[in-house]
Scaffold this motif. Structure first.
Motif, short mmCIF file in Angstrom:
data_model
loop_
_atom_site.label_atom_id
_atom_site.label_comp_id
_atom_site.label_asym_id
_atom_site.label_seq_id
_atom_site.Cartn_x
_atom_site.Cartn_y
_atom_site.Cartn_z
N UNK A 1 39.44 13.71 16.84
CA UNK A 1 38.98 13.14 18.10
C UNK A 1 37.91 12.07 17.84
N UNK A 2 37.04 12.34 16.87
CA UNK A 2 35.98 11.38 16.55
C UNK A 2 36.57 10.05 16.08
N UNK A 3 37.58 10.10 15.22
CA UNK A 3 38.20 8.87 14.71
C UNK A 3 38.87 8.09 15.82
N UNK A 4 39.57 8.79 16.70
CA UNK A 4 40.28 8.11 17.79
C UNK A 4 39.29 7.52 18.79
N UNK A 5 38.22 8.25 19.06
CA UNK A 5 37.21 7.75 19.99
C UNK A 5 36.51 6.52 19.41
N UNK A 6 36.30 6.52 18.11
CA UNK A 6 35.62 5.41 17.45
C UNK A 6 36.50 4.17 17.42
N UNK B 1 37.84 3.54 21.94
CA UNK B 1 37.06 4.30 22.92
C UNK B 1 37.53 4.06 24.35
N UNK B 2 38.10 2.86 24.60
CA UNK B 2 38.54 2.55 25.97
C UNK B 2 39.74 3.39 26.40
N UNK C 1 38.43 8.09 28.01
CA UNK C 1 37.26 7.91 28.86
C UNK C 1 36.24 9.04 28.82
N UNK C 2 36.60 10.18 28.25
CA UNK C 2 35.69 11.33 28.22
C UNK C 2 35.08 11.50 26.83
N UNK C 3 34.02 12.30 26.75
CA UNK C 3 33.32 12.52 25.50
C UNK C 3 33.79 13.81 24.82
N UNK C 4 33.29 14.03 23.61
CA UNK C 4 33.75 15.16 22.81
C UNK C 4 33.43 16.51 23.45
N UNK C 5 32.30 16.61 24.19
CA UNK C 5 31.95 17.87 24.83
C UNK C 5 33.03 18.30 25.82
N UNK C 6 33.53 17.33 26.58
CA UNK C 6 34.61 17.62 27.54
C UNK C 6 35.86 18.08 26.82
N UNK C 7 36.18 17.41 25.71
CA UNK C 7 37.39 17.71 24.94
C UNK C 7 37.34 19.12 24.35
N UNK C 8 36.23 19.46 23.70
CA UNK C 8 36.15 20.76 23.04
C UNK C 8 35.91 21.90 24.04
N UNK C 9 35.29 21.58 25.16
CA UNK C 9 35.14 22.61 26.20
C UNK C 9 36.50 23.02 26.74
N UNK C 10 37.40 22.05 26.85
CA UNK C 10 38.77 22.35 27.30
C UNK C 10 39.51 23.20 26.26
#
Length: 248
Positions: free
Chosen positions: A61-66, A69-70, A73-82
């Motif tokens: 997720x970090x690599x894809x977000x980096x 990023x567009x 739209x959500x951050x890693x906390x949202x992703x891992x909370x799911x």
């Protein structure tokens, strides 16, 4: 001038195919039936799509977000909370998705006279470098003849002789507290799906096998026989599986 990397186009093509797959097999409806609801913020399907794509793109997720990023739209906390939600019944999700694929894509192409089977097998899920993983245990590896840190990954699959589909699974810790290196989290409600999964992970393999078979039976998995290695075989297990309506 920015150069668009080649893998960017291949990722877009893969994402398009995945979205068509979601629409064809009604993945959104299956998620809702497994208690994956939107409480607030971003839609469940948007988050799940990113998680599903990760299995094919082999990028975190970090690599894809980096890199893009567009597109997320959500951050890693949202992703891992799911992903860590104890409300979602993930075992039920894989079972219902597998059944949808069988009914819509495989059964129409298969003769009714063909014998379908359910297959049960386990393999080592090694976590030798881990220290604080929940329910981490000392597990015996039958290949090397040694004990390793990790889990036994028990998998239930379906086959018509040509196609194999995984339907359900369970990561098994140890039923012995002495072999467990870490306990289950006390913050998880035992009545939730996550709490029930943790309880199942501490049961003995024959009990878990019966649970997975019962769930497959209730979901309508088209099979007449159950196949497994001889070490699963005991008179009690054979009798209980036969009571579910399967030959072994």
């Amino acid at each position: 001038m920015n150069i668009v990397p080649h893998h960017h186009h291949s990722c877009e093509a893969a994402s398009s195919k995945i979205q068509r797959f979601f629409a064809e097999f009604h993945v959104g409806q299956i998620l809702r039936s497994c208690n994956a609801y939107k409480l607030r913020g971003f839609a469940v399907m948007a988050i799940f799509l990113v998680a599903f794509e990760a299995a094919f793109q082999r990028r975190s997720f970090y690599q894809r977000k980096k890199d893009a990023s567009e597109s997320i739209p959500f951050e890693r906390d949202t992703f891992y909370r799911f992903l860590n939600s104890c409300a979602i019944h993930w075992r039920k999700f894989t079972l219902l998705l597998g059944m949808a694929i069988i009914q819509k894509a495989i059964a129409p192409l298969t003769s009714g006279a063909r014998r379908n089977v359910l297959i049960i097998d386990d393999s080592l899920f090694s976590r030798n470098r881990s220290k604080k993983v929940e329910l981490l245990a000392r597990v015996y590896d039958h290949v090397s003849g040694t004990y390793m840190k990790g889990f036994r990954m028990l998998t239930l699959g379906w086959s018509d002789g040509n196609t194999f589909l995984p339907l359900s699974h369970c990561l098994l810790s140890s039923s012995s507290k002495q072999q467990q290196l870490q306990g289950a989290s006390e913050d998880v409600d035992p009545r939730s799906n996550g709490g029930k999964q943790r309880k199942l992970a501490q049961c003995k393999a024959p009990e878990v096998v019966l649970t997975l078979l019962q769930e497959a039976r209730e979901a309508g998995a088209p099979a007449q026989h159950v196949l497994f290695d001889s070490w699963f075989c005991s008179p009690a297990s054979l009798h209980q599986i036969h009571e579910l309506g399967y030959d072994v």
